[in-house]
Design a protein around this motif. Structure first.
Motif: not given
Length: 347
Positions: A114-120, A158-166
């Protein structure tokens, strides 16, 4: 000075008798002028504090989200992913009282594809709570140093991504100092919860504290004709983490349908009413290590409680009890630890 932006400040800053709200189109333009710094710092600060006082409307949030969609980064759909990704919208100001569970829940979800995208971003005014990026760095995964292309690669494999805002959306991160200077969380904090940095169909999940936030956000989603599923959670410290000390109130919004409510109670699943308190980073990572090893810990029940719900809600289990059972099996079998290693290797 921008004469055009001054008009926006005048509209929302004229007080209870003569003040008005912006149209969706004007709100989109105002957001773009702030992100691109066409407006002056004085104008931006005045706008943010005035908008904090009058509170945004659904139409204004919709316009601001239009601009985020226009200017902000987006991960692209991956053909090999069978499911639409879950977008966890979690407050950027972090946690100051309870332990964050989303990183562990994200590992569990991605372990069953189940893919997941986080951001912060980093420590955020005015709360300055522990940000999720710190946890990933403690695990040896530094999203802050990854290009958007590299994040896309990790997401694809891997199904995981993270958008790092800076790094990936510096224009949005450029508004962070204003939060410290005005001493209040501005309305853009609400649109950040709703932001979907993905170019395809997704399942957006975001937390809130005050009920009006949920209602305003859902109005914005309706105005934008958001086609994908949206889940709202009255979670721990405004996050998507389910609390155990009170009833969990969840809303499920689908385009063209009435809001569906889900209520969960810890005692129905044999759990205590204690939320794991926030620890120092070393203490927290030690608890995380026990959970990843499938060993008893003060944190395990909360992780199973959360992962069980999200496995069920996102199509990975037939019901809540089955989701909790699956989450435990994934932890004890080492599947979640292997998923963490896969992510490390992909970067």
């Amino acid at each position: 000075m921008s004469d055009r932006f001054r008009k926006f400040v005048q509209i929302i800053g004229s007080g209870p008798h003569t003040g008005k709200h912006l149209t969706r189109e004007d709100a989109a333009e105002a957001m773009e002028m702030m992100l691109l710094e066409t407006a002056t710092p004085a104008q931006i600060g005045a706008f943010l504090i005035a908008h904090r006082i009058v509170r945004p409307t659904g139409a204004e949030l919709a316009g601001m989200l239009d601009t985020y969609a226009k200017i902000g980064p987006q991960l692209q759909p991956v053909a090999s992913h069978d499911r639409s990704p879950v977008i966890f919208g979690i407050p950027y100001d972090g946690r100051s009282r309870t332990m964050p569970l989303a990183p562990l829940v994200s590992l569990i979800l991605t372990a069953v594809e189940i893919p997941v995208i986080l951001h912060g971003g980093d420590w955020m005014p005015t709360k300055y709570g522990t940000p999720l990026i710190d946890i990933w760095q403690e695990w040896g995964i530094d999203w802050t140093q990854m290009s958007l292309d590299r994040v896309q690669h990790t997401f694809a494999t891997t199904g995981l991504g993270f958008i790092y805002t800076p790094t990936h959306f510096p224009a949005a991160a450029g508004l962070t100092p204003y939060r410290d200077q005005i001493g209040k969380r501005p309305p853009i904090a609400t649109l950040e919860l709703m932001w979907c940095p993905y170019a395809g169909d997704a399942h957006s999940i975001f937390g809130y504290v005050h009920p009006p936030t949920e209602q305003t956000a859902l109005v914005a989603a309706t105005l934008r004709d958001t086609p994908h599923k949206i889940t709202t959670v009255k979670g721990l410290e405004g996050s998507t983490d389910l609390p155990r000390d009170r009833a969990v109130i969840i809303g499920v919004h689908r385009a063209g349908q009435d809001l569906e409510r889900i209520f969960l109670h810890h005692y129905d699943y044999g759990l205590s009413n204690v939320n794991p308190p926030l620890l120092t980073n070393p203490e927290m990572m030690a608890e995380f290590a026990l959970v990843l090893a499938g060993k008893p810990s003060n944190l395990l029940d909360s992780v199973l409680w959360n992962a069980g719900f999200y496995l069920w809600h996102c199509g990975g289990a037939s019901d809540m009890a089955a989701g909790m059972k699956l989450a435990r099996e994934l932890l004890t079998s080492g599947a979640v630890s292997k998923q963490l290693e896969r992510i490390k290797e992909s970067i």
